[in-house]
Design a protein around this motif. Structure first.
Motif, PDB file in Angstrom:
ATOM      1  N   LEU A 484       0.952  -1.175  -0.512  1.00  0.00           N
ATOM      2  CA  LEU A 484      -0.224  -0.289   0.122  1.00  0.00           C
ATOM      3  C   LEU A 484       0.761   0.814   0.106  1.00  0.00           C
ATOM      4  O   LEU A 484       1.916   1.361   1.354  1.00  0.00           O
ATOM      5  CB  LEU A 484      -1.067  -0.241   1.271  1.00  0.00           C
ATOM      6  CG  LEU A 484      -2.066  -0.905   1.158  1.00  0.00           C
ATOM      7  CD1 LEU A 484      -2.323  -0.911   3.119  1.00  0.00           C
ATOM      8  CD2 LEU A 484      -2.994  -0.826   0.433  1.00  0.00           C
ATOM      9  N   VAL A 485       0.484   2.245  -0.870  1.00  0.00           N
ATOM     10  CA  VAL A 485       1.478   3.547  -0.403  1.00  0.00           C
ATOM     11  C   VAL A 485       0.710   4.226   0.073  1.00  0.00           C
ATOM     12  O   VAL A 485      -0.115   5.003   0.181  1.00  0.00           O
ATOM     13  CB  VAL A 485       1.212   4.051  -2.201  1.00  0.00           C
ATOM     14  CG1 VAL A 485       2.071   5.500  -2.593  1.00  0.00           C
ATOM     15  CG2 VAL A 485       1.931   3.406  -3.078  1.00  0.00           C
ATOM     16  N   LEU A 486       1.531   4.900   1.117  1.00  0.00           N
ATOM     17  CA  LEU A 486       1.625   6.202   1.666  1.00  0.00           C
ATOM     18  C   LEU A 486       1.614   7.115   1.773  1.00  0.00           C
ATOM     19  O   LEU A 486       2.886   7.669   0.647  1.00  0.00           O
ATOM     20  CB  LEU A 486       2.152   5.512   2.666  1.00  0.00           C
ATOM     21  CG  LEU A 486       1.423   4.646   3.343  1.00  0.00           C
ATOM     22  CD1 LEU A 486       2.420   3.914   5.299  1.00  0.00           C
ATOM     23  CD2 LEU A 486       0.426   3.950   4.013  1.00  0.00           C
ATOM     24  N   GLY A 487       1.236   7.994   2.258  1.00  0.00           N
ATOM     25  CA  GLY A 487       1.260   9.376   1.740  1.00  0.00           C
ATOM     26  C   GLY A 487       1.012   9.957   2.920  1.00  0.00           C
ATOM     27  O   GLY A 487       1.316   9.225   3.633  1.00  0.00           O
ATOM     28  N   SER A 488       2.049  11.164   2.702  1.00  0.00           N
ATOM     29  CA  SER A 488       2.161  12.606   3.466  1.00  0.00           C
ATOM     30  C   SER A 488       2.167  13.787   3.618  1.00  0.00           C
ATOM     31  O   SER A 488       3.271  14.837   3.680  1.00  0.00           O
ATOM     32  CB  SER A 488       3.772  12.007   3.946  1.00  0.00           C
ATOM     33  OG  SER A 488       4.562  12.180   2.661  1.00  0.00           O
ATOM     34  N   ALA A 489       0.764  15.096   3.222  1.00  0.00           N
ATOM     35  CA  ALA A 489       0.955  15.634   2.652  1.00  0.00           C
ATOM     36  C   ALA A 489      -0.518  16.151   4.409  1.00  0.00           C
ATOM     37  O   ALA A 489      -0.494  14.868   4.571  1.00  0.00           O
ATOM     38  CB  ALA A 489       0.276  16.238   1.500  1.00  0.00           C
ATOM     39  N   ASN A 490       0.358  17.057   5.420  1.00  0.00           N
ATOM     40  CA  ASN A 490      -0.410  17.419   6.313  1.00  0.00           C
ATOM     41  C   ASN A 490      -1.395  18.757   6.068  1.00  0.00           C
ATOM     42  O   ASN A 490      -1.364  19.135   4.949  1.00  0.00           O
ATOM     43  CB  ASN A 490       0.944  18.371   7.511  1.00  0.00           C
ATOM     44  CG  ASN A 490       1.350  19.449   6.641  1.00  0.00           C
ATOM     45  OD1 ASN A 490       0.375  20.313   6.525  1.00  0.00           O
ATOM     46  ND2 ASN A 490       2.878  19.596   6.509  1.00  0.00           N
ATOM     47  N   VAL A 491      -2.715  18.188   7.323  1.00  0.00           N
ATOM     48  CA  VAL A 491      -3.331  19.182   7.555  1.00  0.00           C
ATOM     49  C   VAL A 491      -3.583  20.741   6.704  1.00  0.00           C
ATOM     50  O   VAL A 491      -4.220  21.201   6.064  1.00  0.00           O
ATOM     51  CB  VAL A 491      -4.240  18.645   8.618  1.00  0.00           C
ATOM     52  CG1 VAL A 491      -3.477  19.879   9.626  1.00  0.00           C
ATOM     53  CG2 VAL A 491      -5.629  19.485   8.322  1.00  0.00           C
ATOM     54  N   ASP A 492      -2.502  21.334   6.801  1.00  0.00           N
ATOM     55  CA  ASP A 492      -1.938  22.862   6.246  1.00  0.00           C
ATOM     56  C   ASP A 492      -1.580  22.846   5.831  1.00  0.00           C
ATOM     57  O   ASP A 492      -2.602  23.960   4.561  1.00  0.00           O
ATOM     58  CB  ASP A 492      -1.439  23.254   6.982  1.00  0.00           C
ATOM     59  CG  ASP A 492      -1.008  23.380   9.062  1.00  0.00           C
ATOM     60  OD1 ASP A 492      -2.395  23.061   9.588  1.00  0.00           O
ATOM     61  OD2 ASP A 492      -0.538  22.956   9.624  1.00  0.00           O
ATOM     62  N   GLU A 493      -1.126  21.862   4.983  1.00  0.00           N
ATOM     63  CA  GLU A 493      -1.049  22.364   2.998  1.00  0.00           C
ATOM     64  C   GLU A 493      -2.301  21.572   1.924  1.00  0.00           C
ATOM     65  O   GLU A 493      -2.358  22.480   1.587  1.00  0.00           O
ATOM     66  CB  GLU A 493       0.051  21.183   2.448  1.00  0.00           C
ATOM     67  CG  GLU A 493       1.666  21.224   3.179  1.00  0.00           C
ATOM     68  CD  GLU A 493       2.828  20.772   2.666  1.00  0.00           C
ATOM     69  OE1 GLU A 493       3.888  20.858   2.940  1.00  0.00           O
ATOM     70  OE2 GLU A 493       2.469  19.354   2.522  1.00  0.00           O
ATOM     71  N   SER A 494      -3.505  20.626   2.601  1.00  0.00           N
ATOM     72  CA  SER A 494      -4.198  20.921   2.083  1.00  0.00           C
ATOM     73  C   SER A 494      -5.056  22.066   2.053  1.00  0.00           C
ATOM     74  O   SER A 494      -5.771  22.550   1.018  1.00  0.00           O
ATOM     75  CB  SER A 494      -5.176  19.848   2.502  1.00  0.00           C
ATOM     76  OG  SER A 494      -4.267  18.288   2.552  1.00  0.00           O
ATOM     77  N   LEU A 495      -4.954  22.552   3.017  1.00  0.00           N
ATOM     78  CA  LEU A 495      -5.696  23.759   3.606  1.00  0.00           C
ATOM     79  C   LEU A 495      -5.423  25.304   2.339  1.00  0.00           C
ATOM     80  O   LEU A 495      -6.515  25.824   1.614  1.00  0.00           O
ATOM     81  CB  LEU A 495      -5.371  24.087   4.937  1.00  0.00           C
ATOM     82  CG  LEU A 495      -6.197  24.344   6.160  1.00  0.00           C
ATOM     83  CD1 LEU A 495      -5.613  25.216   7.334  1.00  0.00           C
ATOM     84  CD2 LEU A 495      -7.841  24.583   6.155  1.00  0.00           C
ATOM     85  N   THR A 496      -4.688  25.558   1.764  1.00  0.00           N
ATOM     86  CA  THR A 496      -3.840  26.172   0.501  1.00  0.00           C
ATOM     87  C   THR A 496      -3.576  25.585  -1.019  1.00  0.00           C
ATOM     88  O   THR A 496      -3.822  26.316  -1.522  1.00  0.00           O
ATOM     89  CB  THR A 496      -2.386  27.196   0.967  1.00  0.00           C
ATOM     90  OG1 THR A 496      -1.730  26.012   1.672  1.00  0.00           O
ATOM     91  CG2 THR A 496      -2.523  27.654   2.355  1.00  0.00           C
ATOM     92  N   GLY A 497      -3.323  23.717  -0.768  1.00  0.00           N
ATOM     93  CA  GLY A 497      -3.258  22.954  -1.784  1.00  0.00           C
ATOM     94  C   GLY A 497      -2.100  23.294  -2.312  1.00  0.00           C
ATOM     95  O   GLY A 497      -1.190  22.980  -3.247  1.00  0.00           O
ATOM     96  N   TYR A 498      -1.173  22.962  -1.327  1.00  0.00           N
ATOM     97  CA  TYR A 498       0.301  23.476  -1.591  1.00  0.00           C
ATOM     98  C   TYR A 498       1.074  22.043  -1.935  1.00  0.00           C
ATOM     99  O   TYR A 498       1.677  21.423  -0.697  1.00  0.00           O
ATOM    100  CB  TYR A 498       0.966  24.230  -0.363  1.00  0.00           C
ATOM    101  CG  TYR A 498       2.284  24.412  -0.688  1.00  0.00           C
ATOM    102  CD1 TYR A 498       3.219  25.160  -1.525  1.00  0.00           C
ATOM    103  CD2 TYR A 498       3.601  23.313  -0.215  1.00  0.00           C
ATOM    104  CE1 TYR A 498       4.330  25.216  -1.759  1.00  0.00           C
ATOM    105  CE2 TYR A 498       4.723  23.657   0.192  1.00  0.00           C
ATOM    106  CZ  TYR A 498       5.133  24.106  -1.180  1.00  0.00           C
ATOM    107  OH  TYR A 498       6.435  24.847  -1.513  1.00  0.00           O
ATOM    108  N   PHE A 499       0.810  21.574  -3.050  1.00  0.00           N
ATOM    109  CA  PHE A 499       1.037  20.190  -3.204  1.00  0.00           C
ATOM    110  C   PHE A 499       0.153  20.404  -5.034  1.00  0.00           C
ATOM    111  O   PHE A 499      -0.326  20.620  -5.353  1.00  0.00           O
ATOM    112  CB  PHE A 499       0.191  18.699  -2.645  1.00  0.00           C
ATOM    113  CG  PHE A 499      -1.116  18.426  -2.240  1.00  0.00           C
ATOM    114  CD1 PHE A 499      -1.499  18.021  -3.741  1.00  0.00           C
ATOM    115  CD2 PHE A 499      -1.914  19.636  -1.187  1.00  0.00           C
ATOM    116  CE1 PHE A 499      -2.903  17.800  -3.932  1.00  0.00           C
ATOM    117  CE2 PHE A 499      -2.749  18.744  -1.501  1.00  0.00           C
ATOM    118  CZ  PHE A 499      -4.028  18.310  -2.163  1.00  0.00           C
ATOM    119  N   THR A 500       1.505  18.911  -5.255  1.00  0.00           N
ATOM    120  CA  THR A 500       0.931  19.235  -7.170  1.00  0.00           C
ATOM    121  C   THR A 500      -0.085  17.584  -7.226  1.00  0.00           C
ATOM    122  O   THR A 500      -0.355  16.587  -6.301  1.00  0.00           O
ATOM    123  CB  THR A 500       1.931  18.843  -7.461  1.00  0.00           C
ATOM    124  OG1 THR A 500       3.277  19.894  -7.645  1.00  0.00           O
ATOM    125  CG2 THR A 500       1.466  18.286  -9.343  1.00  0.00           C
TER     126      THR A 500
END
Length: 668
Positions: A484-500
């Motif tokens: 299983l592939v694990l992700g590692s984006a935190n809740v703060d980055e999700s708020l602003t969409g700071y990920f691709t």
């Protein structure tokens, strides 16, 4: 004297295919299906017939259809007879709760009517109808009533009226999911329920992953007259946990006789009592016990992060049929936190096996495909279950590569070094062949569009490679199964969409997607001490970076906080105002000019608020595809589950920003 062995709250949850179960709360739209109702009654039939339930009053949760209306109910039975079906009156319809979508509340207080049992139940009980409604159960020696889950949290909790009407024992089977810093709420509510008017409160909570983002963390407890006298674990790999106490009913009566003003008349219509020829106390008992309160030591947030997501990961792994996890390990705080949670899972598994948990041993042997295996060392187990990979590019630094390598060595994961430059150049070569153009980074004279596209292609190739290795890594080693592939984006980055979108933050599940960056840093500091993972010290000291732009003299020039335009600490404050306080741009500005007045001018606050809402609205669409995450924080932006806001916005926020500008003009 009350012996709790004669009273049992049953809340069966799907945790393993061999379990007999009555549906948990996570069935969601399956509650619409007649199969769900049918199978619940089939399980109830098995429970009624089981010798294990004889001479015990059992309180079981399940959905029941009455007059073509679906209710969330407690079914109370004794010795193959159903005594009462008590429907829920106050439904939960906030946060992750959607009870009004599937159930109707019972809206007739202290009213009981007849319910016609299905034939399969009639054949066992010999009953055609049973009482259905807001009633209570009267035994030879006491009277007990049920609350259901959120009714305890409601300002009109039924236990208040029940206590005033002489009911002495309250049962509550709950589905209270874990959130950071929440456990004390339950304990305080249970203590308060019996402090005000006395009584005995039995609180049972669902345990484990119910097939969703939520983790139910147990915390079963028994209270009397404001004291907790027995408690279960908050986080545990045990499928079943029994909490018991022997209590004196006279303590309840003495408490009420002194404090609760018995001369006061009960204002409401009395509860209808369902009489049963049964005693919860033993008549030959002469030694009346004095209850002793237990001290409830709450976990710190760092301990909760270490334990809750780890238990959730184990439930997910053992039920998925996969052979372990794969994590792109960048050497930063986020991916390192995910790695430490997996290591904590291995620690808990080894401890459970050492303590004699045969179910955990059986599950881990099945996962690793070795029936003789017995896990004893967390690092060795981590090597069997966990693969980490550092995906380097020409923009990666030696420092981050070494940090990832050192952490992997300390936790014992199977670590891979993968270079993605060939794949990136191949993708760009295809683009160049079609268009005749070769994009450049901003540092090399390229435009902002070129710069962003070049960052995104690296991030998305990492996601493709992560899934390729997850599917075939064990195959290449001659081992069965996939990862299983694990992700590692935190809740703060999700708020602003700071990920691709669709980068290596896209995964099967994400154990830290509901945890803030500030909490993750504290968690890693805890792991340094708790697990002696000294490699985390350099990770904590390094500035967070995506490493997607070219290095300058071999050094990182791109940092997350500079890219986002605010610090993670500021973002956590903004996130709570946005979700918990329900703030739009204007009301958020009004709150922040007071809390940040020592640090920023009104115009600076306005700039930060407007920047956040632009980023939030531009990137809100990413929440529609974000990896399912462990729910740990009550300002999660999780789309369609916890945060039901739209994903298409007018990103100018013209009216709202104009109101902010007017306020700034008047202030300055």
């Amino acid at each position: 004297m009350l012996k709790m062995r004669k009273l049992m709250i049953l809340y069966f949850v799907v945790l393993h295919k061999s379990f007999i179960y009555i549906s948990g709360y996570g069935c969601a739209d399956h509650f619409y299906e007649s199969d769900t109702l049918l199978h619940c009654f089939q399980v109830l039939k098995s429970l009624l017939e089981s010798p294990l339930t004889q001479d015990i009053i059992c309180d079981v949760g399940m959905p029941v259809m009455h007059h073509n209306v679906r209710y969330n109910c407690r079914v109370i039975f004794l010795n193959k007879k159903i005594l009462l079906i008590r429907p829920k009156m106050l439904l939960a319809n906030y946060g992750n709760n959607r009870e009004f979508r599937w159930f109707s509340p019972w809206s007739r207080p202290r009213h009981v009517e007849e319910y016609f049992l299905p034939r399969m139940i009639q054949d066992v009980t010999g009953q055609t109808t049973v009482p259905f409604g807001d009633g209570v159960l009267s035994t030879k020696d006491t009277c007990l009533g049920s609350e259901i889950c959120a009714e305890l949290w409601n300002p009109r909790s039924p236990h208040v009226d029940m206590g005033l009407d002489g009911i002495e024992i309250f049962t509550n089977s709950s589905a209270s999911y874990h959130e950071l810093r929440k456990a004390d709420h339950r304990v305080n509510l249970v203590k308060s329920a019996t402090t005000k008017s006395g009584g005995i409160y039995l609180f049972a909570n669902q345990k484990g992953c119910d097939g969703d983002r939520l983790y139910y963390d147990g915390c079963a407890m028994i209270a009397i007259n404001g004291d907790i006298v027995a408690r279960g674990a908050q986080f545990s790999l045990k499928d079943v946990e029994v909490v018991s106490a022997t209590l004196d009913l006279e303590d309840v009566r003495s408490y009420r006789g002194e404090r609760c003003h018995p001369h006061m008349e009960y204002e409401h219509k009395p509860y209808q009592r369902i009489k049963t020829d049964f005693s919860l106390s033993d008549c030959d008992d002469r030694c009346l016990p004095t209850h002793q309160p237990v001290e409830w030591i709450f976990h710190t947030p760092e301990e909760e992060i270490s334990l809750g997501p780890a238990c959730w990961l184990w439930d997910y792994l053992r039920r998925s049929g996969q052979a372990g996890f794969l994590l792109p390990l960048s050497g930063g705080v986020d991916s390192s936190s995910t790695a430490c949670i997996v290591y904590s899972m291995c620690v808990q598994i080894c401890r459970a096996v050492k303590d004699g948990n045969s179910q955990v041993l059986e599950d881990v042997q099945r996962v690793v495909s070795d029936s003789s295996y017995r896990p004893e060392d967390p690092r060795e187990l981590c090597g069997r279950l966990f693969t980490t990979c550092y995906m380097a590019s020409e923009n990666s630094s030696v420092d981050t590569r070494n940090r990832a390598k050192d952490l992997a060595a300390q936790i014992g994961s199977n670590h891979l070094n993968i270079n993605i430059d060939m794949a990136v150049k191949g993708m760009l070569g295809i683009f160049s062949m079609v268009t005749g153009k070769w994009p450049q980074f901003r540092a090399n004279g390229g435009s902002a569009r070129e710069n962003l596209a070049l960052q995104n292609v690296q991030a998305r190739i990492r996601m493709i490679l992560a899934y390729l290795f997850a599917q075939l890594c064990l195959w290449a080693q001659g081992k069965p199964g996939g990862l299983l592939v694990l992700g590692s984006a935190n809740v703060d980055e999700s708020l602003t969409g700071y990920f691709t979108k669709y980068d290596c933050s896209s995964a099967d599940i994400n154990p830290i997607g509901g945890v803030s960056k500030m909490d993750l840093k504290c968690f890693l500091q805890y792991c340094v001490k708790r697990f002696q993972l000294t490699a985390l010290i350099s990770i904590l000291d390094a500035p967070p970076t995506a490493e997607l732009e070219p290095l300058t003299d071999g050094k990182i020039v791109q940092t997350d906080e500079a890219d986002m335009g605010m610090t993670y600490s500021e973002l956590s404050v903004i996130g709570r105002l946005r979700k918990i306080s329900k703030c739009g741009p204007y009301s958020m500005f009004c709150k922040l000019i007071h809390s940040w007045k020592e640090t920023f001018s009104p115009s600076q606050v306005a700039t930060k608020v407007k920047h956040f809402f632009r980023m939030y609205s531009i990137n809100r669409h990413k929440m529609t595809t974000v990896t399912p995450s462990y729910h740990a924080e009550n300002y999660s932006p999780d789309d369609n589950r916890f945060d039901l806001r739209p994903f298409l916005y007018n990103t100018q926020w013209a009216w709202q920003f104009r109101c902010i500008d007017n306020e700034v003009a008047m202030m300055e």
